[in-house]
Scaffold this active site. Structure first.
Site, PDB file in Angstrom:
ATOM      1  N   SER A  45      71.482  52.319 -14.534  1.00 30.96           N
ATOM      2  CA  SER A  45      70.801  53.612 -14.640  1.00 30.96           C
ATOM      3  C   SER A  45      69.643  53.550 -15.630  1.00 30.96           C
ATOM      4  CB  SER A  45      71.788  54.701 -15.085  1.00 30.96           C
ATOM      5  OG  SER A  45      72.805  54.876 -14.135  1.00 30.96           O
ATOM      6  N   ARG A 101      65.332  53.676 -15.047  1.00 30.71           N
ATOM      7  CA  ARG A 101      64.532  54.672 -15.764  1.00 30.71           C
ATOM      8  C   ARG A 101      63.532  54.009 -16.704  1.00 30.71           C
ATOM      9  NH1 ARG A 101      69.208  56.741 -14.076  1.00 30.71           N
ATOM     10  NH2 ARG A 101      69.467  59.008 -13.775  1.00 30.71           N
ATOM     11  N   GLY A 125      70.162  54.269  -4.035  1.00 30.66           N
ATOM     12  CA  GLY A 125      69.943  55.710  -4.008  1.00 30.66           C
ATOM     13  C   GLY A 125      69.277  56.197  -5.281  1.00 30.66           C
ATOM     14  N   ASP A 165      81.195  56.705 -10.247  1.00 30.14           N
ATOM     15  CA  ASP A 165      81.078  55.378  -9.643  1.00 30.14           C
ATOM     16  C   ASP A 165      82.306  54.516  -9.875  1.00 30.14           C
ATOM     17  OD1 ASP A 165      78.566  55.733  -8.504  1.00 30.14           O
ATOM     18  OD2 ASP A 165      77.523  55.143 -10.337  1.00 30.14           O
ATOM     19  N   LYS A 209      78.076  58.504  -1.236  1.00 28.76           N
ATOM     20  CA  LYS A 209      77.552  57.378  -2.019  1.00 28.76           C
ATOM     21  C   LYS A 209      77.096  56.280  -1.052  1.00 28.76           C
ATOM     22  CE  LYS A 209      77.891  58.502  -6.413  1.00 28.76           C
ATOM     23  NZ  LYS A 209      76.761  58.319  -7.344  1.00 28.76           N
ATOM     24  N   ARG A 228      83.092  56.654  -0.019  1.00 25.29           N
ATOM     25  CA  ARG A 228      83.967  55.801  -0.833  1.00 25.29           C
ATOM     26  C   ARG A 228      85.432  56.209  -0.767  1.00 25.29           C
ATOM     27  NH1 ARG A 228      79.814  54.646  -5.935  1.00 25.29           N
ATOM     28  NH2 ARG A 228      78.875  52.786  -4.962  1.00 25.29           N
ATOM     29  N   ARG A 254      80.427  48.439  -4.876  1.00 26.02           N
ATOM     30  CA  ARG A 254      81.596  48.797  -5.685  1.00 26.02           C
ATOM     31  C   ARG A 254      82.898  48.678  -4.878  1.00 26.02           C
ATOM     32  NH1 ARG A 254      79.054  49.941 -10.218  1.00 26.02           N
ATOM     33  NH2 ARG A 254      77.155  51.208 -10.135  1.00 26.02           N
TER      34      ARG A 254
END
Length: 450
Positions: free
Chosen positions: A29, A33, A101, A327, A354, A358, A403
């Protein structure tokens, strides 16, 4: 097939005790950014510890396509020479965000209030995911979007030539939606306001403040109200990316279910909006401790020590914790299989949209390995078999979801029989060193395609 290669079937077998230090990659994340805000600043932003998985590399390529200079110095050291807020150039080609995403939604927000047009696509998984949750609020700024039916990629975004500030209440807890609106607000005049009924990960707010944006956060009866003043001159930063708690989840959970294990995972970001899994594991009775707690780059960090935990109990996970561990529910459900009693996970409908559905993907894979699972639209429960009771022996579909694939590789380390996945190739999108890192601890994971 993943968007980045052919399927890679993989199998995980019962491991000897996992021992050692697990140096997991940088936070995904924060990596995304760092690149995007670096591209919107003026001057050189220096980044260390960047996650060099395919998702983040796709974001780096996108920032280059929008006119920023992005340099990889090697070893996770990167420089971004930004073009300033509102300075994006129109890309010459389609922007491919691969499996990410986060990448596509944040980039859409970042370019939405500049008078340029860009077309976005992704792999087979990303092209199934809903984008209206981002394009709807971006339309309030004056942005236009044209995509496939159901608001899906490929999609063309026409940036607003004369953007207006927006006040927007996020309808479902989503850091991606919140962040897209805030990034769009950077090049809108006046104040853009985002209201969250449930707090989500706050990396964007922290990083925007670090880059010099005028941003305030206030908890009110409406929820968390975030106010951003548009058209700042963002100042370049030196960013040390903390290690990813979502990646740390896999060696931590593997140690908890593999007899005799003792694993140290250093330098993990423990932002309160991200650390829900670790508190949930402690609630279940896991032998999981935080060592050397400290602040790095404005983010709380600690070393995690995880040991085999044969006395874990099933619990009801507090629904309000969902946003801080969304997550991690797949790998939590694997740990729940090795606990005693039932683990209930509610308030998790976001898992349905997701990289895969999931809940459905984990339920099918767990059942294939002898676990009893019940599910509803926004909840699911796993009936534990105890520390030695998971049979394994099944093959799970990964549904192009990194994941899901890693969660079942963890399951195989503690199960009585090997556990396989049909395609482990998506693991490279977020955790490219997963296989050698786990092997270094003593795991036995093999690729089954010769």
């Amino acid at each position: 097939m993943s968007g980045h290669g052919t399927p890679i079937p993989m199998t995980s077998r019962r491991a000897s005790p996992l021992k050692g230090v697990a140096e997991v990659p940088g936070d995904k994340s924060i990596s995304h950014r760092s690149l995007i805000l670096g591209a919107m600043a003026i001057g050189e932003t220096k980044i260390s510890g960047l996650l060099e998985g395919e998702d983040v590399l796709d974001t780096a390529k996108a920032m280059q396509a929008f006119g920023a200079e992005v340099i990889n110095h090697g070893g996770g050291e990167w420089s971004v020479f930004g073009v300033g807020v509102g300075g994006f150039a129109e890309p010459e080609n389609v922007i491919d965000c691969g499996n990410s995403g986060t990448g596509v939604r944040l980039i859409m927000g970042a370019m939405a209030t500049s008078p340029i047009t860009a077309t976005f696509t992704g792999d087979a998984s990303l092209n199934k995911r809903p984008m209206a949750r981002v394009t709807d609020p971006l339309a309030l700024f004056g942005t236009q979007s044209v995509g496939r039916s159901g608001g899906r990629l490929p999609m063309t975004i026409i940036g607003a030539a004369d953007p207006v500030p927006v006040r927007y209440t996020v309808p479902v807890p989503s850091a991606q939606v919140k962040s897209a609106v805030l990034l769009a607000g950077l090049n809108a005049p006046g104040k853009t306001v985002v209201i969250e009924k449930e707090a989500t990960r706050d990396h964007s707010e922290r990083m925007l403040a670090g880059f010099g944006a005028e941003i305030t956060t206030e908890d009110t009866e409406e929820g968390r109200v975030i106010t951003l003043t548009g058209r700042p001159e963002l100042k370049p930063q030196v960013i040390a990316v903390p290690r990813d708690p979502s990646s740390a989840a896999f060696p931590v959970c593997a140690a908890l279910i593999t007899p005799g294990s003792d694993v140290l995972v250093p330098g993990i970001g423990l932002n309160p909006t991200r650390a829900g899994l670790f508190y949930t594991l402690q609630d279940m009775g896991a032998d999981l401790t935080f060592e050397n707690e400290r602040l790095e780059g404005g983010e709380p960090v600690a070393d995690l020590r995880a040991k085999f935990s044969p006395n874990m109990k099933g619990i009801e996970v507090p629904p309000e914790r969902a946003a801080s561990m969304i997550d991690e529910y797949p790998v939590l459900s694997v740990v729940a299989s090795f606990a005693t009693g039932t683990t209930m996970m509610a308030g998790v409908k976001e898992l349905r949209v997701k990289e895969s559905d999931r809940i459905d993907a984990m339920a099918k894979g767990l059942r294939a390995n002898g676990i009893t699972v019940e599910e509803g639209e926004d909840w699911w429960s796993v009936e534990g078999c105890g520390p030695e009771g998971v049979k394994g022996g099944g093959t799970a579909q990964s549904f192009l979801d990194h994941r899901i694939a890693m969660s079942f590789m963890v399951m195989g380390m503690g199960a009585q029989n090997p556990v396989s996945v049909d395609d482990g190739s998506p693991i490279a999108t977020s955790f490219p060193i997963f296989e050698p890192l786990m092997a270094g601890l003593g795991a036995n994971i093999t690729r089954d395609n010769g």
